[in-house]
Design a protein around this motif. Structure first.
Motif, PDB file in Angstrom:
ATOM      1  N   UNK A   5      -4.775  14.054   1.512  1.00 58.30           N
ATOM      2  CA  UNK A   5      -3.636  13.583   2.293  1.00 58.30           C
ATOM      3  C   UNK A   5      -3.319  12.135   1.931  1.00 58.30           C
ATOM      4  N   UNK A   6      -2.043  11.724   2.029  1.00 57.13           N
ATOM      5  CA  UNK A   6      -1.682  10.357   1.642  1.00 57.13           C
ATOM      6  C   UNK A   6      -2.255   9.311   2.598  1.00 57.13           C
ATOM      7  N   UNK A   7      -2.811   8.252   2.007  1.00 53.87           N
ATOM      8  CA  UNK A   7      -3.373   7.135   2.754  1.00 53.87           C
ATOM      9  C   UNK A   7      -2.447   5.922   2.660  1.00 53.87           C
ATOM     10  N   UNK A   8      -2.460   5.123   3.694  1.00 60.24           N
ATOM     11  CA  UNK A   8      -1.759   3.839   3.684  1.00 60.24           C
ATOM     12  C   UNK A   8      -2.831   2.754   3.719  1.00 60.24           C
ATOM     13  N   UNK A   9      -2.740   1.791   2.793  1.00 57.66           N
ATOM     14  CA  UNK A   9      -3.826   0.830   2.609  1.00 57.66           C
ATOM     15  C   UNK A   9      -3.510  -0.587   3.078  1.00 57.66           C
ATOM     16  N   UNK A  10      -2.372  -0.785   3.746  1.00 55.64           N
ATOM     17  CA  UNK A  10      -2.054  -2.121   4.263  1.00 55.64           C
ATOM     18  C   UNK A  10      -1.136  -1.990   5.470  1.00 55.64           C
ATOM     19  N   UNK A  11      -1.090  -3.045   6.251  1.00 52.79           N
ATOM     20  CA  UNK A  11      -0.196  -3.067   7.402  1.00 52.79           C
ATOM     21  C   UNK A  11       1.253  -2.955   6.981  1.00 52.79           C
ATOM     22  N   UNK A  12       1.593  -3.582   5.864  1.00 53.33           N
ATOM     23  CA  UNK A  12       2.960  -3.514   5.347  1.00 53.33           C
ATOM     24  C   UNK A  12       3.322  -2.077   4.976  1.00 53.33           C
ATOM     25  N   UNK A  13       2.391  -1.346   4.356  1.00 51.05           N
ATOM     26  CA  UNK A  13       2.645   0.046   3.967  1.00 51.05           C
ATOM     27  C   UNK A  13       2.856   0.924   5.202  1.00 51.05           C
ATOM     28  N   UNK A  14       2.100   0.664   6.261  1.00 49.44           N
ATOM     29  CA  UNK A  14       2.270   1.421   7.504  1.00 49.44           C
ATOM     30  C   UNK A  14       3.659   1.145   8.083  1.00 49.44           C
ATOM     31  N   UNK A  15       4.032  -0.122   8.144  1.00 47.41           N
ATOM     32  CA  UNK A  15       5.361  -0.482   8.652  1.00 47.41           C
ATOM     33  C   UNK A  15       6.468   0.172   7.833  1.00 47.41           C
ATOM     34  N   UNK A  16       6.338   0.142   6.522  1.00 46.31           N
ATOM     35  CA  UNK A  16       7.366   0.725   5.657  1.00 46.31           C
ATOM     36  C   UNK A  16       7.447   2.240   5.829  1.00 46.31           C
ATOM     37  N   UNK A  17       6.305   2.890   6.013  1.00 51.47           N
ATOM     38  CA  UNK A  17       6.304   4.338   6.224  1.00 51.47           C
ATOM     39  C   UNK A  17       7.039   4.693   7.511  1.00 51.47           C
ATOM     40  N   UNK A  18       6.829   3.898   8.548  1.00 49.95           N
ATOM     41  CA  UNK A  18       7.482   4.146   9.834  1.00 49.95           C
ATOM     42  C   UNK A  18       8.981   3.828   9.752  1.00 49.95           C
ATOM     43  N   UNK A  19       9.322   2.718   9.112  1.00 47.25           N
ATOM     44  CA  UNK A  19      10.710   2.272   9.066  1.00 47.25           C
ATOM     45  C   UNK A  19      11.584   3.053   8.087  1.00 47.25           C
TER      46      UNK A  19
END
Length: 142
Positions: A5-19
């Protein structure tokens, strides 16, 4: 199954995935990949990912690698599942008093897909809070 499954490795990546996701629900599993609760939930998510890919995208975030959201979302449980739609946090009434997240592994794929479908339908209708298809309250269990 977390490696599939795809992982997000930074806070910025999490924000971008949500936005960045406009049409589909974003489901993020916060936790530690080696936790038994996370491993169980990852198996369930992986078994459903092909069926839900048109309405939901799932990401995994290791809370030790990305501690940015630990205080904001109160990520103190071994496994936490959260839903977002069009950059907005979707709340779900599970009967537990905590409407922000699911903090236990679900029992099977059918249960996960039922919760996911409920959140997705409510999100499409513009609701910020949806009621789960099953009541998880333990007050009336003996």
């Amino acid at each position: 199954m977390s490696f599939m499954l795809p992982h997000l490795h930074s806070g910025w990546a999490v924000d971008q995935a949500i936005l960045s996701e406009e049409e589909r629900l974003v489901c993020i599993r916060f936790g530690r990949d080696f936790s038994p609760e996370c491993m169980k939930m990852d198996e369930i998510i992986y078994s459903a990912v092909e069926e839900i890919k048109s309405c939901c995208i799932v990401y995994l975030v290791d809370v030790q690698e990305v501690p940015d959201f630990n205080t904001m979302y109160e990520l103190c449980d071994p496994m936490t599942l959260m839903f977002f739609y069009r950059s907005k946090h979707m709340m779900i009434d599970l009967g537990t008093g905590n409407n922000n997240k699911v903090n236990w592994p679900m029992n099977d794929k059918r249960e996960f897909m039922g919760v996911l479908e409920t959140v997705y339908r409510g999100a499409r209708e513009g609701r910020g809070l949806v009621v789960a298809p099953q009541d998880y309250c333990t007050n009336n269990r003996y």
